[in-house]
Design a protein around this motif. Sequence first.
Motif, PDB file in Angstrom:
ATOM      1  N   GLY A   1       0.877  -1.264   0.020  1.00  0.00           N
ATOM      2  CA  GLY A   1      -0.190  -0.109  -0.159  1.00  0.00           C
ATOM      3  C   GLY A   1       0.843   1.178   0.112  1.00  0.00           C
ATOM      4  N   VAL A   2       0.252   2.429   0.158  1.00  0.00           N
ATOM      5  CA  VAL A   2       0.923   3.674  -0.131  1.00  0.00           C
ATOM      6  C   VAL A   2       0.794   4.377   1.334  1.00  0.00           C
ATOM      7  CG1 VAL A   2       0.355   6.135  -1.078  1.00  0.00           C
ATOM      8  CG2 VAL A   2       0.362   3.946  -2.338  1.00  0.00           C
ATOM      9  N   LEU A   3       1.788   5.094   1.701  1.00  0.00           N
ATOM     10  CA  LEU A   3       1.917   5.680   2.973  1.00  0.00           C
ATOM     11  C   LEU A   3       1.996   7.407   2.466  1.00  0.00           C
ATOM     12  CD1 LEU A   3       4.306   4.032   5.373  1.00  0.00           C
ATOM     13  CD2 LEU A   3       1.895   3.965   5.226  1.00  0.00           C
ATOM     14  N   SER A   4       0.941   8.095   2.660  1.00  0.00           N
ATOM     15  CA  SER A   4       0.907   9.571   2.196  1.00  0.00           C
ATOM     16  C   SER A   4      -0.032  10.371   2.926  1.00  0.00           C
ATOM     17  CB  SER A   4       0.512   9.816   0.711  1.00  0.00           C
ATOM     18  OG  SER A   4       0.167  11.031   0.308  1.00  0.00           O
ATOM     19  N   ASP A   5       0.137  11.517   3.377  1.00  0.00           N
ATOM     20  CA  ASP A   5      -0.807  12.383   4.075  1.00  0.00           C
ATOM     21  C   ASP A   5      -1.385  13.451   2.974  1.00  0.00           C
ATOM     22  OD1 ASP A   5       0.129  11.199   6.484  1.00  0.00           O
ATOM     23  OD2 ASP A   5       1.834  13.011   6.164  1.00  0.00           O
ATOM     24  N   ALA A   6      -1.087  13.313   1.709  1.00  0.00           N
ATOM     25  CA  ALA A   6      -1.549  14.315   0.745  1.00  0.00           C
ATOM     26  C   ALA A   6      -3.017  13.912   0.160  1.00  0.00           C
ATOM     27  CB  ALA A   6      -0.611  14.588  -0.413  1.00  0.00           C
ATOM     28  N   PRO A   7      -3.720  14.787  -0.221  1.00  0.00           N
ATOM     29  CA  PRO A   7      -5.139  14.453  -1.065  1.00  0.00           C
ATOM     30  C   PRO A   7      -4.810  13.831  -2.314  1.00  0.00           C
ATOM     31  CG  PRO A   7      -4.893  16.981  -0.989  1.00  0.00           C
ATOM     32  CD  PRO A   7      -3.577  16.152  -0.237  1.00  0.00           C
TER      33      PRO A   7
ATOM     34  N   ASN B   1       4.975  -4.714  -5.316  1.00  0.00           N
ATOM     35  CA  ASN B   1       3.811  -5.452  -5.225  1.00  0.00           C
ATOM     36  C   ASN B   1       2.686  -4.746  -6.040  1.00  0.00           C
ATOM     37  OD1 ASN B   1       2.322  -3.265  -3.395  1.00  0.00           O
ATOM     38  ND2 ASN B   1       4.148  -3.789  -2.039  1.00  0.00           N
ATOM     39  N   ASN B   2       1.298  -5.075  -6.064  1.00  0.00           N
ATOM     40  CA  ASN B   2       0.374  -4.496  -6.720  1.00  0.00           C
ATOM     41  C   ASN B   2      -0.467  -3.599  -6.233  1.00  0.00           C
ATOM     42  OD1 ASN B   2      -0.679  -6.738  -5.237  1.00  0.00           O
ATOM     43  ND2 ASN B   2      -2.560  -6.623  -6.114  1.00  0.00           N
ATOM     44  N   HIS B   3      -0.026  -3.096  -5.009  1.00  0.00           N
ATOM     45  CA  HIS B   3      -0.589  -1.782  -4.308  1.00  0.00           C
ATOM     46  C   HIS B   3       0.283  -0.678  -4.301  1.00  0.00           C
ATOM     47  CE1 HIS B   3      -4.622  -3.445  -3.623  1.00  0.00           C
ATOM     48  NE2 HIS B   3      -3.901  -4.830  -3.185  1.00  0.00           N
ATOM     49  N   ALA B   4       1.734  -0.713  -4.495  1.00  0.00           N
ATOM     50  CA  ALA B   4       2.431   0.394  -4.345  1.00  0.00           C
ATOM     51  C   ALA B   4       2.257   1.463  -5.249  1.00  0.00           C
ATOM     52  CB  ALA B   4       3.902   0.091  -4.746  1.00  0.00           C
ATOM     53  N   MET B   5       1.324   1.237  -6.480  1.00  0.00           N
ATOM     54  CA  MET B   5       0.877   2.411  -7.179  1.00  0.00           C
ATOM     55  C   MET B   5      -0.739   2.670  -7.180  1.00  0.00           C
ATOM     56  SD  MET B   5       3.708   3.391  -8.805  1.00  0.00           S
ATOM     57  CE  MET B   5       3.077   4.160 -10.316  1.00  0.00           C
ATOM     58  N   ASP B   6      -1.102   2.217  -5.906  1.00  0.00           N
ATOM     59  CA  ASP B   6      -2.565   2.585  -5.698  1.00  0.00           C
ATOM     60  C   ASP B   6      -2.945   4.136  -5.848  1.00  0.00           C
ATOM     61  OD1 ASP B   6      -3.211  -0.218  -5.501  1.00  0.00           O
ATOM     62  OD2 ASP B   6      -3.762   0.005  -3.132  1.00  0.00           O
ATOM     63  N   TYR B   7      -2.175   4.947  -5.614  1.00  0.00           N
ATOM     64  CA  TYR B   7      -2.389   6.197  -5.758  1.00  0.00           C
ATOM     65  C   TYR B   7      -1.535   6.945  -6.535  1.00  0.00           C
ATOM     66  CZ  TYR B   7      -5.641   5.996  -2.110  1.00  0.00           C
ATOM     67  OH  TYR B   7      -6.727   5.189  -1.504  1.00  0.00           O
ATOM     68  N   GLY B   8      -1.055   6.212  -7.800  1.00  0.00           N
ATOM     69  CA  GLY B   8      -0.249   6.785  -8.788  1.00  0.00           C
ATOM     70  C   GLY B   8       1.207   6.930  -8.378  1.00  0.00           C
ATOM     71  N   SER B   9       1.666   7.529  -9.288  1.00  0.00           N
ATOM     72  CA  SER B   9       3.506   7.893  -9.098  1.00  0.00           C
ATOM     73  C   SER B   9       3.728   8.723  -7.807  1.00  0.00           C
ATOM     74  CB  SER B   9       4.014   8.211 -10.308  1.00  0.00           C
ATOM     75  OG  SER B   9       3.382   9.443 -10.882  1.00  0.00           O
ATOM     76  N   ALA B  10       2.646   9.648  -7.777  1.00  0.00           N
ATOM     77  CA  ALA B  10       2.783  10.492  -6.724  1.00  0.00           C
ATOM     78  C   ALA B  10       2.736   9.761  -5.318  1.00  0.00           C
ATOM     79  CB  ALA B  10       1.634  11.664  -6.830  1.00  0.00           C
ATOM     80  N   GLY B  11       1.806   8.906  -5.288  1.00  0.00           N
ATOM     81  CA  GLY B  11       1.693   8.170  -4.020  1.00  0.00           C
ATOM     82  C   GLY B  11       2.667   7.168  -3.570  1.00  0.00           C
ATOM     83  N   LYS B  12       3.372   6.575  -4.414  1.00  0.00           N
ATOM     84  CA  LYS B  12       4.503   5.945  -4.314  1.00  0.00           C
ATOM     85  C   LYS B  12       5.744   6.693  -4.040  1.00  0.00           C
ATOM     86  CE  LYS B  12       7.722   2.364  -6.084  1.00  0.00           C
ATOM     87  NZ  LYS B  12       8.271   1.123  -7.134  1.00  0.00           N
ATOM     88  N   GLN B  13       5.994   8.088  -4.602  1.00  0.00           N
ATOM     89  CA  GLN B  13       6.986   8.821  -4.255  1.00  0.00           C
ATOM     90  C   GLN B  13       6.920   9.298  -2.805  1.00  0.00           C
ATOM     91  OE1 GLN B  13       9.776   9.721  -6.035  1.00  0.00           O
ATOM     92  NE2 GLN B  13      10.556  10.186  -4.031  1.00  0.00           N
TER      93      GLN B  13
ATOM     94  N   THR C   1       5.362   7.682  -0.390  1.00  0.00           N
ATOM     95  CA  THR C   1       5.928   6.332   0.437  1.00  0.00           C
ATOM     96  C   THR C   1       7.256   6.325   0.423  1.00  0.00           C
ATOM     97  OG1 THR C   1       4.020   5.201  -0.492  1.00  0.00           O
ATOM     98  CG2 THR C   1       5.547   3.912   0.587  1.00  0.00           C
ATOM     99  N   LEU C   2       8.002   6.462  -0.901  1.00  0.00           N
ATOM    100  CA  LEU C   2       9.549   6.493  -0.757  1.00  0.00           C
ATOM    101  C   LEU C   2      10.212   7.541   0.188  1.00  0.00           C
ATOM    102  CD1 LEU C   2      10.211   5.809  -4.492  1.00  0.00           C
ATOM    103  CD2 LEU C   2      10.614   4.210  -2.660  1.00  0.00           C
ATOM    104  N   ASP C   3       9.773   8.630   0.173  1.00  0.00           N
ATOM    105  CA  ASP C   3       9.910   9.877   1.003  1.00  0.00           C
ATOM    106  C   ASP C   3       9.924   9.605   2.548  1.00  0.00           C
ATOM    107  OD1 ASP C   3      10.895  11.187  -1.493  1.00  0.00           O
ATOM    108  OD2 ASP C   3       8.891  12.544  -1.508  1.00  0.00           O
TER     109      ASP C   3
END
Length: 308
Positions: free
Chosen positions: A47-53, A85-97, A99-101
């Motif tokens: 999944g994704v870790l993000s606080d952005a909308p 995995n198949n959920h790392a891009m659940d919120y597109g490239s912004a969501g993955k970035q 998560t990476l950050d």
Amino acid sequence: DCTLGGETGGGARRFARVVQREGYAYPMANLQSVFAADDLTLVNLEGVLSDAPLKKVKKQFNFLGETAYTQILTLGSVECVTLANNHAMDYGSAGKQDTLDALDKANIAVVDENTLCILEKDGIRIGITASVMGLNQQRFLRQAEVLRNLGCATIVHVMHMGQEYAQQPTAGQTKTARFLAQQGVTLVVGHHPHVVQGLEQIENTLVAYSMGNCVFGGNTDPEDTDACLLGATFRFSEGALQETQVTIWPIRTSGDARSNDYQPLLLTGSEAARVVDKIQSRSGMTLAPYRDGEGAVQTGMKQTEVEQ
């Protein structure tokens, strides 16, 4: 499989309420006797870790958690995650970035299909590679060459692949494992089916096709809560791998047998033996029995035995 969060509707809110009430150390508290004692703990962060909308990708399930949930990993003695995995891009490239950050800020290493990881201990280097829903063989061969040129004595591969809730690996899983074994990979560890599958030994390579779920916010009431942790010990002599030992630690993905409380529990006694028996029924090799305090310890074939 670890999902820290859940669906942006009820699942994520329920996970958030539990963590807010119990604290960030709560989800992995029962696993510390294993995780804190090793040199590296790696989990599949599903999944994704993000606080952005963020705008979610159109699919059946989209998993999202707060960036503060990296504290669940650090307090849980998790030093590395795979995002293959198949959920790392659940919120597109912004969501993955995002998560990476968040992972970088928490000093948590990342491996995915395009990113390699190296564990170094006592002058020995172990390379880690990953794949999702299939292996690009040519890319893996290039990665393996890079890792060996960097002095890695062996390679571990984490494989996100298979059919969800299937008891046996697919032809794709077994074909991938055999290719990796031919390339000298020492250990292949799989996830994605969300249930335990079997172990197999292919010459010098130990394969665990699926370990099931761990801290999993993606399902508030899973039907199958049997799972396991997999511990690997590599023994070297003069820089060369001599033997691999794998330990199965049976777990239940929830401390509450009636619903998911997001706190996996190490099993003991007859319940632990039952899960090992289930894995045995799905395995292509004979497993050692479970023993309380030791797990089910599988002593791998020594490298010199295969070479003779």
